[in-house]
Design a protein around this motif. Sequence first.
Motif, short mmCIF file in Angstrom:
data_model
loop_
_atom_site.label_atom_id
_atom_site.label_comp_id
_atom_site.label_asym_id
_atom_site.label_seq_id
_atom_site.Cartn_x
_atom_site.Cartn_y
_atom_site.Cartn_z
N ASN A 49 -49.88 64.12 85.71
CA ASN A 49 -50.07 64.80 84.42
C ASN A 49 -48.89 64.43 83.52
O ASN A 49 -48.06 65.26 83.18
CB ASN A 49 -50.09 66.33 84.60
N HIS A 67 -55.54 70.71 85.32
CA HIS A 67 -54.93 70.45 84.02
C HIS A 67 -55.15 69.01 83.55
O HIS A 67 -55.03 68.71 82.37
CB HIS A 67 -53.43 70.79 84.04
N HIS A 91 -57.05 67.83 80.42
CA HIS A 91 -56.52 68.27 79.14
C HIS A 91 -55.40 67.35 78.64
O HIS A 91 -54.49 67.77 77.94
CB HIS A 91 -56.05 69.72 79.23
#
Length: 165
Positions: A27, A54, A57
């Motif tokens: 991420n 996550h 996103h």
Amino acid sequence: MKGDLVAYTVMEKRTGWGTEYPAEWRNGEWEYAVFAADTKLNEKANYKGCFECHKPHEKTDFVISHTTLVASAPLSNFGAVPPATAVDIEGVKFGPAKVSVAKGAPIRWTNKDDSPHQVTVTTGGVTRSGVLSKGQAHTQTFANAGAYDYLCGLHPGMKGQIEVK
Ligand code: HEC
Ligand SMILES: [Cu+2]
């Protein structure tokens, strides 16, 4: 959020972080952690789950609610809430006796005297604080520009003024 605090889930990013993760996990430079209520790191938390959930996103820098919260906050930026302007109540006087603040910016009166005091604003409709014992404080904001007079409801000779710009 009701009930007992069970854990803290946090995400933080720093330059260079995240390089140890495979591309399908990574991420960006974000790292995730879960701390128990006693602030000890929970090493057994499902960290893979944090990255997976996550990951979609990416376009909002892997944060989900933060973007919406910032946009809907009254001042459009959490950091923009101005610090309170301090007025000390000491020696049976408001000091400084005259303060100038922006609309919506808080003023905080702190009683430093042994005797109790109070803040009654008399302009634009009367507002009264509670009685402040030594060490207690009262915070108030003013939405409209103007010059406001106030006094202590217990010692009407104690007067102050507020200029709201
Ligand atoms: C099932 C999917 C899912 C998993 C697993 C998950 N999250 Fe989230 N996370 C979300 C969603 C959805 C939000 C936004 C929640 C909201 O807006 O109320 C969020 C929000 C957050 C936020 C607030 C910042 C933001 O706006 O994104 C933090 C911090 C966070 N998660 C940390 C973690 C950590 C740490 C883990 C792993 C222990 C984790 N999350 C696991 C879905 C997940
Ligand atoms: Cu007083």
